[in-house]
Design an enzyme around this catalytic site. Structure first.
Site, mmCIF file in Angstrom:
data_model
loop_
_atom_site.group_PDB
_atom_site.id
_atom_site.type_symbol
_atom_site.label_atom_id
_atom_site.label_comp_id
_atom_site.label_asym_id
_atom_site.label_seq_id
_atom_site.Cartn_x
_atom_site.Cartn_y
_atom_site.Cartn_z
ATOM 1 N N GLY A 33 1.536 -8.647 0.631
ATOM 2 C CA GLY A 33 2.362 -7.462 0.431
ATOM 3 C C GLY A 33 3.735 -7.657 1.038
ATOM 4 C CE1 TYR B 25 -5.757 -8.979 -1.861
ATOM 5 C CE2 TYR B 25 -5.026 -6.870 -0.979
ATOM 6 C CZ TYR B 25 -5.092 -7.769 -2.018
ATOM 7 O OH TYR B 25 -4.480 -7.474 -3.214
ATOM 8 C CG HIS C 175 0.258 -1.037 7.977
ATOM 9 N ND1 HIS C 175 1.256 -0.623 7.120
ATOM 10 C CD2 HIS C 175 0.257 -0.141 9.010
ATOM 11 C CE1 HIS C 175 1.821 0.466 7.613
ATOM 12 N NE2 HIS C 175 1.239 0.774 8.751
ATOM 13 C CB ALA D 242 -2.962 -10.892 -2.726
#
EC number: 2.1.1.-
Length: 224
Positions: free
Chosen positions: A75, A156, A173, A129
């Protein structure tokens, strides 16, 4: 007495809780230079998310403590978090940052250039990703930062832990989702995914985690 009403005197304005006051103090205690301010403004202009200054300062600290030679980011946004990470990395450290939006990568590249960061210190990768992470080498990264769609956090996290060397740190986050992640009554898809990511970290015996109440919640864990 100057006659100015305090929180208790203002109708409809309850005093902030202790937690709210601490959060506001932490978030307001960090200043950003003109380069970061410009990157943040561009992120706002295109609707890209950006970590708060306090989260950025935490990323800088963790990058420095982890050794900061090889860092991966999921990101990119407009480069705000990348600038903070790079500020804590070694002079020969390389940031690998992944984003599916070409405009995000363009703006991040602009921010890095404005900060005087040479192209040899960054590797900007355009793509999904989930696919890019599988191509990165095992146990090769000092820090992995995840700041992307909460729905994909479990995937992830699984890949991010694989990438960490011993002593490396994974940072997630949006671990709080505005408080929804801790609300027993919240059961939407994002909440379920964020809780699953937190469970994966909590149950991995190789990791020592902590949840930090900055930004939208930062879940960090160091690998043994």
């Amino acid at each position: 007495m100057d006659g100015t009403p305090g929180h208790d005197d203002m109708p409809g304005q309850p005093a902030p809780s202790r937690g709210e006051s601490l959060w506001a103090h932490a978030e307001g205690s960090i200043s950003e230079d003109v380069i970061l301010a410009g990157a943040r403004e561009r992120a706002t202009d295109i609707g890209a998310g950006a970590v708060t200054p306090a989260v950025g300062a935490l990323l800088c600290l963790l990058a420095k403590l982890s050794g900061g030679k090889a860092v991966a980011e999921v990101g990119t946004g407009a480069g705000v978090s990348g600038l903070w990470l790079l500020s804590g990395m070694r002079d020969d450290g390389v940031l690998t940052t992944i984003d599916i939006e070409p405009e995000h990568l363009r703006l991040a590249r602009q921010a890095f250039a404005e900060a005087g960061i040479g192209p040899s210190r960054t590797r900007l990768i355009s793509g999904r990703a989930q696919e890019v992470l599988t191509r990165l080498a095992d146990a090769s990264y000092d820090l992995v930062f995840i700041d992307a769609d909460p729905i994909d956090q479990p995937d992830y996290v699984a890949e991010g832990v694989r990438l960490l060397r011993s002593g490396g740190v994974i940072v997630v986050h949006r671990a709080a989702l505005g408080g929804r992640a801790g609300d027993p009554g919240a059961r939407d898809a994002e909440v379920i995914a964020v809780r699953e990511a937190a469970r994966l970290i909590a149950e991995d015996e190789r990791l020592t985690p902590a949840l930090v109440p900055l930004g939208d919640g930062v879940l960090a864990a160091v690998r043994d």
